[in-house]
Design a protein around this motif. Structure first.
Motif, PDB file in Angstrom:
ATOM      1  N   ALA A 185      -6.377  -5.321  -8.465  1.00 40.00           N
ATOM      2  CA  ALA A 185      -7.095  -4.058  -8.688  1.00 40.00           C
ATOM      3  C   ALA A 185      -7.834  -3.623  -7.434  1.00 40.00           C
ATOM      4  N   LEU A 186      -8.420  -4.598  -6.715  1.00 36.05           N
ATOM      5  CA  LEU A 186      -9.149  -4.268  -5.495  1.00 36.05           C
ATOM      6  C   LEU A 186      -8.200  -3.713  -4.445  1.00 36.05           C
ATOM      7  N   ALA A 187      -7.015  -4.293  -4.320  1.00 37.05           N
ATOM      8  CA  ALA A 187      -6.032  -3.800  -3.351  1.00 37.05           C
ATOM      9  C   ALA A 187      -5.599  -2.377  -3.688  1.00 37.05           C
ATOM     10  N   GLU A 188      -5.385  -2.104  -4.996  1.00 37.74           N
ATOM     11  CA  GLU A 188      -5.004  -0.751  -5.407  1.00 37.74           C
ATOM     12  C   GLU A 188      -6.117   0.244  -5.118  1.00 37.74           C
ATOM     13  N   SER A 189      -7.373  -0.172  -5.361  1.00 33.45           N
ATOM     14  CA  SER A 189      -8.508   0.704  -5.086  1.00 33.45           C
ATOM     15  C   SER A 189      -8.607   1.025  -3.602  1.00 33.45           C
ATOM     16  N   GLN A 190      -8.406   0.005  -2.748  1.00 36.50           N
ATOM     17  CA  GLN A 190      -8.449   0.227  -1.307  1.00 36.50           C
ATOM     18  C   GLN A 190      -7.321   1.151  -0.860  1.00 36.50           C
ATOM     19  N   GLN A 191      -6.175   1.014  -1.474  1.00 38.01           N
ATOM     20  CA  GLN A 191      -5.043   1.865  -1.116  1.00 38.01           C
ATOM     21  C   GLN A 191      -5.326   3.324  -1.478  1.00 38.01           C
ATOM     22  N   ARG A 192      -5.916   3.573  -2.671  1.00 38.21           N
ATOM     23  CA  ARG A 192      -6.252   4.935  -3.067  1.00 38.21           C
ATOM     24  C   ARG A 192      -7.292   5.537  -2.128  1.00 38.21           C
ATOM     25  N   PHE A 193      -8.311   4.731  -1.761  1.00 38.30           N
ATOM     26  CA  PHE A 193      -9.337   5.233  -0.850  1.00 38.30           C
ATOM     27  C   PHE A 193      -8.732   5.569   0.516  1.00 38.30           C
ATOM     28  N   ALA A 194      -7.853   4.693   1.007  1.00 38.40           N
ATOM     29  CA  ALA A 194      -7.230   4.938   2.313  1.00 38.40           C
ATOM     30  C   ALA A 194      -6.404   6.218   2.285  1.00 38.40           C
ATOM     31  N   GLY A 195      -5.709   6.482   1.156  1.00 31.87           N
ATOM     32  CA  GLY A 195      -4.928   7.710   1.052  1.00 31.87           C
ATOM     33  C   GLY A 195      -5.804   8.945   1.077  1.00 31.87           C
ATOM     34  N   ALA A 196      -6.901   8.932   0.316  1.00 30.13           N
ATOM     35  CA  ALA A 196      -7.828  10.065   0.303  1.00 30.13           C
ATOM     36  C   ALA A 196      -8.479  10.244   1.668  1.00 30.13           C
ATOM     37  N   PHE A 197      -8.822   9.145   2.323  1.00 32.23           N
ATOM     38  CA  PHE A 197      -9.447   9.167   3.649  1.00 32.23           C
ATOM     39  C   PHE A 197      -8.528   9.817   4.674  1.00 32.23           C
ATOM     40  N   GLU A 198      -7.252   9.447   4.636  1.00 31.36           N
ATOM     41  CA  GLU A 198      -6.311   9.930   5.646  1.00 31.36           C
ATOM     42  C   GLU A 198      -5.950  11.390   5.439  1.00 31.36           C
ATOM     43  N   THR A 199      -5.838  11.853   4.185  1.00 29.59           N
ATOM     44  CA  THR A 199      -5.375  13.213   3.901  1.00 29.59           C
ATOM     45  C   THR A 199      -6.511  14.205   3.754  1.00 29.59           C
ATOM     46  N   ALA A 200      -7.750  13.809   3.991  1.00 28.25           N
ATOM     47  CA  ALA A 200      -8.891  14.723   3.866  1.00 28.25           C
ATOM     48  C   ALA A 200      -8.739  15.887   4.847  1.00 28.25           C
ATOM     49  N   PRO A 201      -9.074  17.130   4.416  1.00 22.76           N
ATOM     50  CA  PRO A 201      -8.896  18.287   5.318  1.00 22.76           C
ATOM     51  C   PRO A 201      -9.927  18.339   6.436  1.00 22.76           C
TER      52      PRO A 201
END
Length: 668
Positions: free
Chosen positions: A302-318
């Motif tokens: 679950a922690l790995a999935e949470s980190q992956q979601r955060f990294a995706g939002a971080f990278e695609t932020a406008p």
């Protein structure tokens, strides 16, 4: 870029492990029984500790998932709404419904939680989209709304957007309201933009995630009285929950999560015999070792999935985003920030934030970072300049917040908004006003000159009907001339191009001369000027600029005085300063307009049906002129009892040298 998680995202998982007890037979059955009871109690206690630790780790993971959901879902909607504020600032508060409506319609289509957007100049709602279903909101005056005014006032006072609520809406349902104050280029407050998010939809999204995680949650607004909240449980106990404070849109929130079914209670049971007790003890130990291993595996997954979601939002932020160490060193940068600065993520990594900051902005940045490290504040926002790879400087809006990691390794999350386009639009607007004003003056001078010649009879006698029309044209051309003069004066003051001839002069002759030169007002308005006392002081002023200020005060007083009214001009001396007051006995200044009286284009009655003309620039120009002469302005008024406008100037000491000075005013 490489999204390998930094140590700040790697929680330390070190759950206690139960140890197999060693037991050997004894001499007496009583001793064996006591020993088994002791061992059983010890193992049960260890089991309970392990269960609590595992449960807390699960709650921390669930807390992170809910926080990521909140950040992603809310911020994506709020960033869309923030563009409307930039638009209004660029338009200097002017907007057209037909132009604005397609854009706002597009915002509502992109923001799935946006319910409606309202615009409230001077805190009164004048525009809502969509209008259907929100008709009751038109005309609402926020200071009259006891439930909403505190959050509006807080946004105005703090000069930044906040997220208020949840509140019960008049049109039904609950809403989270994004309050974004609009401050124009000169720093004056214009009004508020309210974006109503569908709190019920946000609540449903949180509830579905909480159901999947088998937790109860509560999201509390810490900046509002009685802490309104979104929650899926009315029985959530703070003692059973883990929490984290969030700063979203300038508002502090506290997110709490707890197990839905409460903490499991392990029952202690005495064995019926020594053999059964030993067997059960061994079986329980093996079973719990398996459970602990399985729980640890699920937690890590679950922690790995949470980190992956955060990294995706971080990278695609406008907007540009970065993770910083508490010392201000860049740890991670997203693609938007790399493009903004013209550098790669690897070259930015390890750089100090101060290395990218303009030298003049570095002292403030150092102070902000120091305050965050010391725990004196949790976040900050500021406008500053960043250095690009090509050596150019760009204007940005920077916001930073301190994040407390579960592993104990604190870090800063940084958001950077590019202000280049906004600054360019501000310059275009200013240059446009200045160009239009200059281009209108030459043809207008010719028109006014021709009208004066015709009215004087140079081309022949004028019929009575033509004379009346010429008078109307002459009056309106004079008003247009004053408007252009005001615009040019305001532009010169803003650019620092207005020159001042400062000379030591006696104040009394200046006041008398001002009254003499404004006698023409007495022909237009049936009022009287009365100079109450004699002032024997010297001031260092530009006589023409001071006359401009006094004339504006007298003109305003004449416009708003009743017929046969008296306008009093009075001076009062204080230690090291003198105050000149112009008092009328007209309707006074409305209380709702007090805060805007000296702002540009401000008029108590701004409608097309107002009785008195004017540009709304006169008092703003007066304020800047007096400021450049070392003084200040103000007024006192009670609605219905008249108004007293005043300015103060330093008294020139008699032993000071009285040599004339010339200087060019600083930029307003």
């Amino acid at each position: 870029m490489n999204h390998q998680a930094s140590p700040a995202f790697q929680p330390i998982l070190n759950p206690p492990r139960a140890r197999l007890p060693w037991y050997s037979g004894g001499w007496q059955a009583l001793l064996v029984l006591i020993l088994m009871l002791t061992v059983s109690e010890f193992i049960l206690h260890q089991q309970r500790q392990q269960f609590d630790n595992e449960q807390r780790q699960e709650l921390l993971v669930s807390l992170g998932q809910l926080r990521t959901l909140i950040d992603t879902e809310l911020n994506s909607n709020l960033y869309l709404a923030s563009g409307l504020v930039s638009y209004l600032r660029a338009q200097n508060g002017q907007y057209d419904h037909d132009t604005l409506e397609p854009w706002i319609k597009g915002l509502l289509e992109q923001g799935k939680y946006i319910r409606n957007i309202g615009i409230a100049p001077d805190n009164r709602i004048s525009y809502v989209y969509p209008l259907k279903g929100n008709e009751q909101a038109i005309g609402l005056f926020y200071p009259n709304l006891a439930s909403q005014w505190p959050s509006v006032a807080r946004a105005i006072r703090q000069r930044r957007p906040i997220l208020a609520g949840p509140v019960n809406l008049r049109q039904g349902g609950q809403g989270l309201i994004f309050r974004a104050p609009v401050f124009l280029a000169d720093g004056s407050y214009w009004g508020i933009v309210s974006t109503v998010l569908n709190a019920d939809a946000v609540q449903e999204s949180l509830r579905q995630t909480a159901t999947q995680l088998h937790i109860s949650y509560a999201l509390r607004n810490l900046d509002e009285d009685e802490h309104p909240q979104l929650s899926n449980s009315t029985e959530l106990l703070d003692s059973e929950a883990v929490s984290n404070d969030i700063v979203a849109a300038g508002t502090r929130w506290r997110l709490l999560v707890a197990p839905r079914s409460g903490t499991a209670i392990l029952d202690q049971r005495l064995g019926y015999g020594l053999a059964i007790a030993v067997s059960l003890l061994t079986a329980m130990l093996l079973l719990n070792l398996c459970r602990a291993y399985r729980r640890q595996t699920l937690i890590l997954q679950a922690l790995a999935e949470s980190q992956q979601r955060f990294a995706g939002a971080f990278e695609t932020a406008p907007q540009g985003m970065a993770l910083l160490s508490p010392q201000g060193l860049l740890m991670e940068c997203n693609t938007t920030l790399c493009q903004l600065l013209g550098q790669s993520a690897s070259s930015l990594g390890g750089q100090s934030l101060l290395e990218l900051t303009h030298p003049l902005d570095q002292p403030v940045s150092k102070q902000m970072l120091h305050a965050l490290r010391k725990g004196q504040q949790q976040n900050y926002q500021q406008e500053k300049r960043y250095r690009r790879a090509d050596g150019d400087w760009i204007d940005v809006w920077e916001s930073a917040a301190l994040v407390n990691s579960a592993s104990g390794a604190d870090y800063l999350i940084l958001q950077i908004q590019d202000l280049t386009e906004f600054k360019r639009m501000e310059r275009i607007k200013s240059d446009f006003i200045a160009t239009i004003s200059h281009e209108l003056r030459t043809p207008l001078t010719a028109v006014v000159g021709a009208l004066d010649l015709v009215r004087a009879g140079v081309v022949g006698d004028n019929p009575a009907q033509l004379t009346a029309m010429l008078d109307i044209a002459h009056d309106n051309s004079q008003r247009l001339t004053l408007l252009i003069d005001d615009l040019l004066d305001m532009d010169k003051l803003r650019r620092g191009q207005m020159r001042f001839e400062l000379r030591p002069q006696r104040l009394q002759p200046l006041l008398e001369n001002a009254i003499t030169l404004n006698q023409s007002l007495l022909k237009e308005f049936p009022v009287q000027f009365q100079l109450l006392n004699h002032t024997d002081v010297e001031v260092e002023v530009d006589s023409q600029r001071l006359l401009q200020v006094i004339s504006n005060y007298l003109s305003n007083a004449a416009k708003f005085s009743p017929a046969q009214g008296v306008i009093e001009i009075e001076s009062e001396t204080y230690p090291h300063r003198v105050r000149v007051k112009v008092r009328d006995f007209g309707p006074g200044v409305p209380a709702s307009f007090h805060a805007h009286i000296f702002q540009q284009f401000s008029q108590a009655d701004s409608s097309s049906r107002r009785q008195q003309g004017g540009t709304g620039l006169g008092l703003a120009i007066c304020k800047e002129l007096i400021r450049h002469m070392g003084g200040e302005v103000g007024f006192d008024s009670i609605e219905g009892l008249g108004a007293c406008f005043w300015f103060e100037l330093p008294i020139l000491a008699r032993n000071e040298p009285k040599t004339p000075q010339q200087h060019q005013g600083a930029a307003a």
